[in-house]
Motif scaffolding. Structure first.
Motif, PDB file in Angstrom:
ATOM      1  N   ARG A  65      23.334  -0.037  -8.476  1.00  0.00           N
ATOM      2  CA  ARG A  65      24.752  -0.119  -8.101  1.00  0.00           C
ATOM      3  C   ARG A  65      25.461  -1.246  -8.852  1.00  0.00           C
ATOM      4  O   ARG A  65      26.612  -1.106  -9.258  1.00  0.00           O
ATOM      5  CB  ARG A  65      24.917  -0.320  -6.599  1.00  0.00           C
ATOM      6  CG  ARG A  65      24.594   0.898  -5.788  1.00  0.00           C
ATOM      7  CD  ARG A  65      25.557   2.053  -6.104  1.00  0.00           C
ATOM      8  NE  ARG A  65      25.359   3.130  -5.177  1.00  0.00           N
ATOM      9  CZ  ARG A  65      24.652   4.230  -5.439  1.00  0.00           C
ATOM     10  NH1 ARG A  65      24.115   4.393  -6.630  1.00  0.00           N
ATOM     11  NH2 ARG A  65      24.507   5.166  -4.525  1.00  0.00           N
ATOM     12  N   GLN A  67      24.728  -2.303 -11.829  1.00  0.00           N
ATOM     13  CA  GLN A  67      24.929  -1.823 -13.190  1.00  0.00           C
ATOM     14  C   GLN A  67      26.074  -0.806 -13.245  1.00  0.00           C
ATOM     15  O   GLN A  67      26.938  -0.892 -14.119  1.00  0.00           O
ATOM     16  CB  GLN A  67      23.644  -1.202 -13.727  1.00  0.00           C
ATOM     17  CG  GLN A  67      23.758  -0.724 -15.147  1.00  0.00           C
ATOM     18  CD  GLN A  67      22.474  -0.082 -15.645  1.00  0.00           C
ATOM     19  OE1 GLN A  67      21.634   0.341 -14.871  1.00  0.00           O
ATOM     20  NE2 GLN A  67      22.328  -0.003 -16.947  1.00  0.00           N
ATOM     21  N   GLU A  68      26.068   0.146 -12.313  1.00  0.00           N
ATOM     22  CA  GLU A  68      27.106   1.179 -12.289  1.00  0.00           C
ATOM     23  C   GLU A  68      28.506   0.589 -12.106  1.00  0.00           C
ATOM     24  O   GLU A  68      29.469   1.081 -12.680  1.00  0.00           O
ATOM     25  CB  GLU A  68      26.851   2.169 -11.149  1.00  0.00           C
ATOM     26  CG  GLU A  68      25.669   3.055 -11.349  1.00  0.00           C
ATOM     27  CD  GLU A  68      25.332   3.897 -10.123  1.00  0.00           C
ATOM     28  OE1 GLU A  68      24.556   4.836 -10.284  1.00  0.00           O
ATOM     29  OE2 GLU A  68      25.839   3.617  -9.015  1.00  0.00           O
ATOM     30  N   ARG A  69      28.596  -0.468 -11.324  1.00  0.00           N
ATOM     31  CA  ARG A  69      29.900  -1.038 -10.989  1.00  0.00           C
ATOM     32  C   ARG A  69      30.233  -2.303 -11.773  1.00  0.00           C
ATOM     33  O   ARG A  69      31.259  -2.935 -11.539  1.00  0.00           O
ATOM     34  CB  ARG A  69      29.958  -1.313  -9.485  1.00  0.00           C
ATOM     35  CG  ARG A  69      29.828  -0.022  -8.700  1.00  0.00           C
ATOM     36  CD  ARG A  69      29.797  -0.238  -7.236  1.00  0.00           C
ATOM     37  NE  ARG A  69      29.586   1.040  -6.542  1.00  0.00           N
ATOM     38  CZ  ARG A  69      29.661   1.193  -5.249  1.00  0.00           C
ATOM     39  NH1 ARG A  69      29.948   0.162  -4.480  1.00  0.00           N
ATOM     40  NH2 ARG A  69      29.458   2.371  -4.709  1.00  0.00           N
ATOM     41  N   LEU A  71      28.796  -5.224 -11.711  1.00  0.00           N
ATOM     42  CA  LEU A  71      28.763  -6.419 -10.872  1.00  0.00           C
ATOM     43  C   LEU A  71      27.705  -7.404 -11.353  1.00  0.00           C
ATOM     44  O   LEU A  71      26.622  -7.005 -11.770  1.00  0.00           O
ATOM     45  CB  LEU A  71      28.446  -6.039  -9.418  1.00  0.00           C
ATOM     46  CG  LEU A  71      29.449  -5.146  -8.692  1.00  0.00           C
ATOM     47  CD1 LEU A  71      28.867  -4.653  -7.376  1.00  0.00           C
ATOM     48  CD2 LEU A  71      30.744  -5.893  -8.468  1.00  0.00           C
ATOM     49  N   LEU A  76      28.690  -9.857  -6.743  1.00  0.00           N
ATOM     50  CA  LEU A  76      28.104  -9.136  -5.610  1.00  0.00           C
ATOM     51  C   LEU A  76      28.012 -10.049  -4.394  1.00  0.00           C
ATOM     52  O   LEU A  76      28.298  -9.614  -3.274  1.00  0.00           O
ATOM     53  CB  LEU A  76      26.722  -8.595  -5.975  1.00  0.00           C
ATOM     54  CG  LEU A  76      26.010  -7.818  -4.864  1.00  0.00           C
ATOM     55  CD1 LEU A  76      26.821  -6.601  -4.435  1.00  0.00           C
ATOM     56  CD2 LEU A  76      24.618  -7.393  -5.324  1.00  0.00           C
ATOM     57  N   TYR A  79      31.385 -10.230  -2.916  1.00  0.00           N
ATOM     58  CA  TYR A  79      31.730  -8.936  -2.330  1.00  0.00           C
ATOM     59  C   TYR A  79      31.066  -8.736  -0.966  1.00  0.00           C
ATOM     60  O   TYR A  79      31.672  -8.223  -0.029  1.00  0.00           O
ATOM     61  CB  TYR A  79      31.314  -7.841  -3.312  1.00  0.00           C
ATOM     62  CG  TYR A  79      31.719  -6.432  -2.973  1.00  0.00           C
ATOM     63  CD1 TYR A  79      33.030  -6.109  -2.665  1.00  0.00           C
ATOM     64  CD2 TYR A  79      30.774  -5.413  -2.982  1.00  0.00           C
ATOM     65  CE1 TYR A  79      33.395  -4.803  -2.380  1.00  0.00           C
ATOM     66  CE2 TYR A  79      31.135  -4.102  -2.698  1.00  0.00           C
ATOM     67  CZ  TYR A  79      32.453  -3.812  -2.393  1.00  0.00           C
ATOM     68  OH  TYR A  79      32.812  -2.514  -2.112  1.00  0.00           O
ATOM     69  N   LYS A 108      29.232  -0.826   1.559  1.00  0.00           N
ATOM     70  CA  LYS A 108      29.997  -1.235   0.378  1.00  0.00           C
ATOM     71  C   LYS A 108      29.387  -0.761  -0.935  1.00  0.00           C
ATOM     72  O   LYS A 108      30.105  -0.523  -1.902  1.00  0.00           O
ATOM     73  CB  LYS A 108      30.175  -2.751   0.359  1.00  0.00           C
ATOM     74  CG  LYS A 108      31.118  -3.234   1.452  1.00  0.00           C
ATOM     75  CD  LYS A 108      31.339  -4.716   1.356  1.00  0.00           C
ATOM     76  CE  LYS A 108      32.372  -5.157   2.399  1.00  0.00           C
ATOM     77  NZ  LYS A 108      32.592  -6.611   2.340  1.00  0.00           N
ATOM     78  N   LEU A 109      28.060  -0.646  -0.976  1.00  0.00           N
ATOM     79  CA  LEU A 109      27.414  -0.202  -2.218  1.00  0.00           C
ATOM     80  C   LEU A 109      27.015   1.266  -2.164  1.00  0.00           C
ATOM     81  O   LEU A 109      26.446   1.786  -3.117  1.00  0.00           O
ATOM     82  CB  LEU A 109      26.185  -1.072  -2.526  1.00  0.00           C
ATOM     83  CG  LEU A 109      26.462  -2.549  -2.790  1.00  0.00           C
ATOM     84  CD1 LEU A 109      25.165  -3.284  -3.077  1.00  0.00           C
ATOM     85  CD2 LEU A 109      27.444  -2.718  -3.935  1.00  0.00           C
ATOM     86  N   ASP A 110      27.283   1.909  -1.048  1.00  0.00           N
ATOM     87  CA  ASP A 110      26.963   3.326  -0.870  1.00  0.00           C
ATOM     88  C   ASP A 110      25.474   3.595  -1.123  1.00  0.00           C
ATOM     89  O   ASP A 110      25.101   4.446  -1.916  1.00  0.00           O
ATOM     90  CB  ASP A 110      27.838   4.196  -1.790  1.00  0.00           C
ATOM     91  CG  ASP A 110      27.776   5.663  -1.412  1.00  0.00           C
ATOM     92  OD1 ASP A 110      27.531   5.972  -0.229  1.00  0.00           O
ATOM     93  OD2 ASP A 110      27.941   6.507  -2.312  1.00  0.00           O
TER      94      ASP A 110
END
Length: 119
Positions: A65, A67-69, A71, A76, A79, A108-110
């Motif tokens: 997550r 990496q995808e976002r 952060l 993080l 957040y 928040k990170l699904d």
């Protein structure tokens, strides 16, 4: 039902052949479309049984997550409202999040709750 690795490989080759023709994917009235769907289901069942994908660890899921976002550990931590050292501990498997933070990570990170809670 696929009974052997040899059958699996043969069916996988046939699926690849069928996928090479776009009509087999798009034309639901074609015999090859039906064949492709049936064989794909057989392959999926076989792979689920003999090549299962393991559930990721919390650390792996968080890293993905991040990496995808785009952060960083610092972003993080801001957040989620925890220290960067705590994020580091989660990423290195040295610490588990509290229930409150686990809920925040999941929401928040699904990330599925079962992964966050290690169930």
């Amino acid at each position: 039902m696929i009974k052997s690795e040899k059958e699996y490989q043969a069916i996988l080759n046939r699926v690849e052949e069928l996928l090479s023709n776009p009509d087999n994917i798009e034309n639901s009235d074609s015999k090859s479309y039906i064949e492709l769907n049936l064989l794909s289901d057989l392959v999926a069942d076989y792979e689920e049984k003999y090549y299962p994908i393991p559930t990721p660890t919390l650390s792996e899921a968080i890293r993905l997550r991040m990496q995808e976002r785009g952060l960083t550990q610092k972003s993080l931590s801001e957040y989620l409202g925890v220290s960067t050292s705590r994020i580091s501990e989660y990423l290195n498997g040295k610490s588990e999040p509290t229930l409150k933070i686990a809920r925040e990570i999941s929401k928040k990170l699904d990330i599925e709750a079962s992964i966050v809670l290690g169930v």
